[in-house]
Design an enzyme around this catalytic site. Structure first.
Site: not given
Ligand SMILES: NC(=O)c1ccc[n+]([C@@H]2O[C@H](COP(=O)([O-])OP(=O)(O)OC[C@H]3O[C@@H](n4cnc5c(N)ncnc54)[C@H](OP(=O)(O)O)[C@@H]3O)[C@@H](O)[C@H]2O)c1
Length: 286
Positions: A47, A52, A77, A110
């Site tokens: 994704d 980004y 997006k 998005h």
């Molecule tokens: N459509 C939208 O508007 C939208 C909005 C937000 C996100 N997204 C997409 O969704 C994806 C995921 O969401 P997100 O990045 O916001 O948050 P997330 O996946 O819920 O959480 C990411 C966070 O969790 C930590 N983490 C991941 N695996 C871990 C583990 N096994 N143990 C401990 N910590 C862990 C990561 O830190 P480390 O890197 O230090 O491991 C990072 O700080 C995004 O990357 C993006 O592609 C889309």
């Protein structure tokens, strides 16, 4: 390599891997993590987004991984600053070239917003028309929206010829928009959960930690398993290869119905600071 075999079927027959990897700008982009996910963990769904600013890096990681383009499901997006028919066409072409691919598997609007002083409904409708054209031309295999509420979908419904195949929305134990999910499923849309671990904040929630102990799993595995057990795709992000590997191991255990219900109920009682922010607030920040 189990991850690549689990898919959700979209209304047009396209298969979307239920487990992907996120690449958002927060925390930075990690080539090591994405290459490891593709090469060693069986992840086939990536994704990304123009916002980004890492689409070119995604392309490099894909090529480095050696995985065939045809075996991947790549989402990008368009951000509201490039809404409008021609603007969205330009953004799409540029994103394709940034990633270095000839098509996207999924392309999304998005956010349901537009620059101040513009007609949001009109601009979104024009952008959607552009997405319908990309789809008809085979330049993307599926199209959809992200962060739309029911009212946004109803507005778009007035002009769409193709119903979005997918909605990507914030979904985790602190944010469970049941009515929206029901509405989208009624239209035949599949759901992708973004921020499935609440950007890491759900990892230390007491019930999640209790279940991690009970199932002898990590909190991240409990959270991502919970999402996929709801029939929703998950795209957790980590910049660390060992965490990516852990996050992928969610297909060899099952949460009991009782434990699913406990996790389902957390958003009702946990007054955790929601990371769900209004569209205009997000738009204004960028
Ligand atoms: N459509 C939208 O508007 C939208 C909005 C937000 C996100 N997204 C997409 O969704 C994806 C995921 O969401 P997100 O990045 O916001 O948050 P997330 O996946 O819920 O959480 C990411 C966070 O969790 C930590 N983490 C991941 N695996 C871990 C583990 N096994 N143990 C401990 N910590 C862990 C990561 O830190 P480390 O890197 O230090 O491991 C990072 O700080 C995004 O990357 C993006 O592609 C889309």
């Amino acid at each position: 390599m189990e991850a690549e075999t689990k898919c959700l079927q979209l209304s047009n027959g396209v298969r979307m891997p239920v487990l992907g990897i996120g690449t958002s700008h927060l925390g930075g982009y990690s080539d090591d993590a994405v290459v490891h996910a593709l090469k060693n963990c069986g992840v086939r769904h990536i994704d990304t987004a123009r916002l980004y600013k890492c689409e070119h890096l995604v392309g490099e990681s894909v090529r480095k991984s050696g995985v065939n383009r045809a075996d991947l499901f790549i989402t990008s997006k368009v951000w509201p600053s490039q809404y409008g028919y021609q603007e969205t066409k330009d953004a799409f072409r540029d994103s394709l070239s940034q990633v270095g691919v000839e098509y996207f598997d999924l392309y999304l609007l998005h956010w349901p917003a537009s620059p101040e002083g513009t007609d949001t409904k009109q601009l979104i409708s024009e952008s959607w028309k552009a997405l319908e054209e990309f789809y008809s031309q085979g330049l993307c295999k599926a199209i959809g929206v992200s962060n739309f509420e029911i009212s946004d979908l109803k507005n778009l419904e007035e002009s769409w010829k193709i119903v979005p195949h997918v909605i990507q929305l914030e979904f985790h134990i602190f944010c469970y928009p049941e009515k929206l999910i029901e509405y989208c499923r009624g239209l035949g849309m599949q759901i992708v959960a973004h921020s499935p671990m609440a950007k890491g904040e759900a990892l230390t929630q007491p019930k999640v930690m209790e279940l991690a102990n009970k199932y002898k799993r990590s909190s991240s595995q409990i959270l991502n398993r919970w999402v996929t057990q709801h029939g929703i795709a998950t795209i957790p992000k980590s910049t660390k290869p060992h965490r990516v590997e852990k996050n992928c191991k969610i297909f060899d255990f099952e949460l009991s119905a009782e434990d699913m219900s406990c996790l389902d109920a957390i958003h009702e009682s946990d007054s955790h600071s929601s990371i769900n922010i209004t569209s205009q607030a997000v738009f204004n920040r960028t």
